[in-house]
Design a protein around this motif. Structure first.
Motif, PDB file in Angstrom:
ATOM      1  N   TYR A   1       0.813  -1.207   0.000  1.00 16.58           N
ATOM      2  CA  TYR A   1       0.000   0.000   0.000  1.00 16.58           C
ATOM      3  C   TYR A   1       0.855   1.271   0.000  1.00 16.58           C
ATOM      4  CZ  TYR A   1      -3.358  -3.376   1.989  1.00 16.58           C
ATOM      5  OH  TYR A   1      -4.150  -4.468   2.230  1.00 16.58           O
TER       6      TYR A   1
ATOM      7  N   GLU B   1      -3.485   4.463  -0.172  1.00 15.60           N
ATOM      8  CA  GLU B   1      -4.137   3.163  -0.332  1.00 15.60           C
ATOM      9  C   GLU B   1      -4.436   2.511   1.012  1.00 15.60           C
ATOM     10  OE1 GLU B   1      -2.519   1.556  -4.631  1.00 15.60           O
ATOM     11  OE2 GLU B   1      -1.236   1.324  -2.876  1.00 15.60           O
TER      12      GLU B   1
ATOM     13  N   TYR C   1      -8.059   1.491   2.449  1.00 21.32           N
ATOM     14  CA  TYR C   1      -8.317   0.096   2.834  1.00 21.32           C
ATOM     15  C   TYR C   1      -8.855  -0.004   4.264  1.00 21.32           C
ATOM     16  CZ  TYR C   1      -7.167  -4.641   4.461  1.00 21.32           C
ATOM     17  OH  TYR C   1      -7.217  -5.886   5.024  1.00 21.32           O
TER      18      TYR C   1
END
Length: 333
Positions: free
Chosen positions: A76, A80, A84
């Protein structure tokens, strides 16, 4: 076998700050300065020099060691990880206490070494969040549950923490490439073919052209690290499928010499002892014996930051074939 993370800085120095890479995978920067995706940090395999064909198969370690069933790699960017985790926390399905601990670790922290502020947004483009991956085909393996460490940060160009043995390094890549090695079938050629006679030496050999070194390269383009694992055939073991037989040589192991595995039978050699083969002492009756031929492959690897090869456990791949053995028919005059 112990996983050993390579500590050489040169193994990581080729990773560029913006994550760009030459080769199969390229990660570029967007207009906000964040990288498009850290999932390009997943392992990429080059199998162009691997064994092929319908009968090719994976080598199995001749020891109790097996390639890792899980590993850690970049997964990630800061943006990101936020995208998430926040929906998970908002769903409130994991419990208020757990959600608070996670928020304090990744969003509200920053006071201790294992807590972070705003998902490390201020380090965008300077590193990645690492998480666990399960090796393809090993999803049901108990070892797939070994990678339980929480998501952690690694600065670009730095080695992962030394206390995480499954963190992807050149050596771990070599072990993952081991699992991708495919070698040719070991069905041997026999003379006589298919049906032989009691007490008749049966010659055995393999097409040497098929038994050349094969290799697989595993890499993480995002990090600029790679490893190539190579398998070379070293010997052929013949198991006749019955105790009523003798092998040539007596050990049943035919060493590979000058690129040859055994020797093809030629006319006029019927009375000679084959360098590799078997003599059956009893008829197989109405059935057949299951002759098994197994090739042992010596496996080694080299990777980023290395000056010499290192060994991995030998691998083996075998196959069975039917051999019909008949009594010699006497001729009455």
């Amino acid at each position: 076998m112990t996983f050993v993370a390579l500590g050489s800085p040169s193994a990581w120095a080729s990773a560029t700050p913006d994550g760009s890479r030459e080769g199969d995978t390229t990660v570029s920067a967007d207009s906000k300065g964040d990288t498009v995706s850290a999932t390009a940090g997943a392992v990429v395999f080059d199998r162009s020099k691997n064994g092929s064909g319908q009968s090719a198969g994976a080598v199995a370690s001749t020891t109790t060691w097996t390639p890792p069933a899980c590993y850690y790699a970049p997964k990630y960017t800061p943006a990101e990880l936020k995208a998430y985790l926040e929906p998970i926390w908002e769903a409130e399905s994991t419990g208020a206490q757990w959600d608070l601990e996670q928020r304090n670790k990744y969003e509200n922290g920053g006071q201790t070494a294992d807590t972070y502020k705003d998902f490390n947004k201020d380090k965008t483009g300077k590193g990645y969040w690492w998480d666990s991956f399960v090796t393809k085909g090993r999803e049901g393996d108990p070892g797939a549950l070994d990678c339980t460490k929480p998501i952690f940060w690694v600065d670009q160009g730095e080695a992962p923490p030394a206390d995480i043995p499954q963190a992807v390094t050149p050596e771990v890549l070599a072990q993952l490439a081991y699992a991708e090695i495919r070698v040719p079938s070991t069905k041997v050629q026999l003379a006589p073919q298919g049906t032989t006679k009691v007490n008749l030496p049966t010659w055995a050999w393999l097409d040497a052209a098929k038994f050349k070194p094969v290799s697989v390269t595993a890499s993480v383009p995002l990090l600029g690290i790679e490893a190539t694992t190579t398998a070379e055939p070293v010997s052929l073991r013949i198991e006749p499928g019955t105790a009523d037989a003798t092998t040539f040589p007596a050990s049943g192991v035919c060493e590979i010499s000058n690129g040859r595995i055994g020797e093809a039978y030629a006319k006029g050699k019927a009375d000679e002892t084959p360098p590799c083969g078997v003599r059956y002492l009893r008829s197989s009756g109405d059935g057949s014996y299951k002759l098994k031929a197994t090739i042992t492959w010596k496996i080694h690897w080299t990777g980023t930051g290395m000056n010499s090869e290192r060994a991995l456990p030998d691998g083996a791949f075998g196959a069975e074939q039917d051999v019909v053995v008949q009594e010699v028919q006497a001729v009455n005059r």
